[in-house]
Design an enzyme around this catalytic site. Structure first.
Site, mmCIF file in Angstrom:
data_model
loop_
_atom_site.group_PDB
_atom_site.id
_atom_site.type_symbol
_atom_site.label_atom_id
_atom_site.label_comp_id
_atom_site.label_asym_id
_atom_site.label_seq_id
_atom_site.Cartn_x
_atom_site.Cartn_y
_atom_site.Cartn_z
ATOM 1 C CG ASN A 1 37.939 29.408 62.084
ATOM 2 O OD1 ASN A 1 36.871 29.471 62.689
ATOM 3 N ND2 ASN A 1 39.087 29.137 62.684
ATOM 4 N NE ARG B 1 37.568 25.523 64.504
ATOM 5 C CZ ARG B 1 38.369 26.042 65.408
ATOM 6 N NH1 ARG B 1 39.034 27.134 65.159
ATOM 7 N NH2 ARG B 1 38.520 25.447 66.565
ATOM 8 N NE ARG C 1 35.852 29.990 75.851
ATOM 9 C CZ ARG C 1 36.190 29.274 74.765
ATOM 10 N NH1 ARG C 1 35.760 28.045 74.634
ATOM 11 N NH2 ARG C 1 36.960 29.788 73.828
ATOM 12 C CD GLU D 1 42.503 24.915 64.899
ATOM 13 O OE1 GLU D 1 43.102 26.007 64.765
ATOM 14 O OE2 GLU D 1 41.756 24.670 65.851
#
Ligand code: ADP
Length: 400
Positions: free
Chosen positions: A9, A93, A241, A379
């Site tokens: 990842n 990923r 963000r 994940e």
């Protein structure tokens, strides 16, 4: 010798990796997980076994890990010394699969070229995700590499969910709502089906609250709506963000504030969210520990938006049976979970304070109308499963 699957990842400043051994009946056993972080700044390699034993934790000379490609070589060198045999496959990923990829895919030169066309859709993530794939494809073309996409789980959305109210030609060019964190939602949907099959068959919202935050509406385990859209900027406020933002604010920054595209990108990805709002930190741990009123305001805003988005997603689902918290904040911050539940009391959500404090997994009170769970995400394991499915020639989605 056992087959081994490496999951990679690769982000802008870190490469996370986990090695799985394929055991009897295709069981996936994690041998170790690690990361090289601070790439290009202050690189450090740290790896632990599944039981928590530290295998390595040391600084890496800056020259050896000045960028993602070089950092990958550090990871590979460490792996080579550690592994007894060759890798069987690598699972990656990849944040963006564009409109086309609704399932994992084995990467060859043609697929890689297609994935490169999605770079403008995820300029900060996609290039880093693809760098190790390109490098390994060049050096070890025979090694199977499987790309698993954060967008794929959402590809079954109805057209209304994926559209913006903008002219048709932009939709055709791929300007649509994709949704992200799909690998995490896939894992959580699978775990919920094991833990609470009845709720999993119903209408469920999953809140993935980590350094990136989004929420997903699941109907019978399938994604029907997500708070993230065209990019990973939309929806909930995150560490740095802003989440949902009136496009007029962006116009204002461009015109009245004279920002150019590069400055705007830096601003939106790195200077907003909890960090911008509090002026203190992007880290929820720091904000929870602070007595500064700006920290409290940032966290109030965060839980207010999670509650608001719950209403938005529940409207898409036309009901709500279950709610799941996952990722760094969702799994570890009972105070945040409690504040969200408090705001959703009107929906009949009630937590059991003891279970919430202990981290669940079931944290709703017996009288709660909504079943509330804490489910740790994984994940890497989803990616390892998809990669193994490819090795076995199973089509994505088919069981072992
Ligand atoms: P990623 O994998 O996207 O880097 P994580 O899912 O690990 O992110 O989440 C990281 C965030 O989780 C941190 O920025 C921090 O705000 C939050 N976090 C981690 N542990 C805790 C905790 N004990 N309490 C509150 N927040 C936490």
């Amino acid at each position: 010798m056992a087959e081994t699957i490496l999951v990679l990842n690769a982000g802008s400043s870190s490469i996370k990796f986990e090695l799985f051994e394929v055991g009897a009946e295709d069981r996936l056993d994690s041998r170790f997980a690690g990361q090289i972080e601070g790439i290009g700044v202050k690189p450090r390699l740290a790896v632990k076994t599944a039981s928590g034993r530290v295998l390595v934790d040391r600084p890496v000379p800056l020259d050896d890990a000045a960028d993602v490609e070089r950092a990958l070589a550090v990871v590979e060198a460490w792996l080579e010394a550690e592994l007894e045999g060759p890798l069987t496959a690598v699972g990656h990923r990849v944040v963006h699969g564009g409109p086309r990829f609704a399932a994992p895919v084995r990467v060859d030169e043609t697929v890689l070229a297609t994935l490169e066309t999605f770079v403008p859709l995820a300029p900060l993530h996609q290039p880093n995700n693809l760098a190790p794939i390109r490098e390994l494809l060049r050096r070890r073309p025979e090694l199977p590499q499987i790309a698993c996409f954060d967008t794929a789980f959402h590809r079954g959305h109805g057209e209304l969910a994926d559209r913006f109210a903008i002219p048709e030609r932009l939709w055709e060019e791929g300007v649509r709502r994709y949704g992200f964190h799909g690998l995490s939602y896939e894992w959580v949907a699978g775990r919920l089906a094991e833990l609470d099959p009845e709720t999993a068959r119903g209408k469920v919202i999953v809140a993935h609250l980590g350094s990136g935050c989004s929420m997903c509406a699941l109907a019978g385990g399938r994604s029907v709506e997500s708070t993230m859209g065209f990019t990973a900027l939309d929806g909930l406020p995150m560490g740095t963000r802003p989440g949902q933002l009136d496009a007029g604010v962006v116009l204002h920054l461009l015109t009245a504030k004279g920002m150019d595209a590069a400055a705007l990108e830096r601003f939106l990805y790195h200077d907003c969210g909890l960090k911008g709002l509090s002026g203190i930190s992007n880290d929820v741990r720091v904000l929870l520990a602070s007595s500064d009123r700006r920290a409290k305001r940032a966290l109030d805003f965060f839980t207010y938006k999670i509650a608001q988005m719950t209403g938005w997603l529940a409207a898409a689902l036309e009901g709500l049976d279950g709610f799941v918290f996952t990722a760094g904040i969702g799994e570890n911050a009972p105070t945040i979970r409690e504040a969200v539940a408090h705001r959703l009391a009107w929906l009949g959500m009630r937590l059991d304070p003891h279970a919430n404090g202990a981290g669940g997994p079931l944290i709703s009170a017996a009288e709660s109308r909504i079943r509330v769970w804490v489910i740790p995400t994984d994940e890497e394991r989803v990616i390892a499963r998809h990669t193994l499915a490819f090795l076995r020639g199973r089509r994505p989605g088919e069981g072992a």
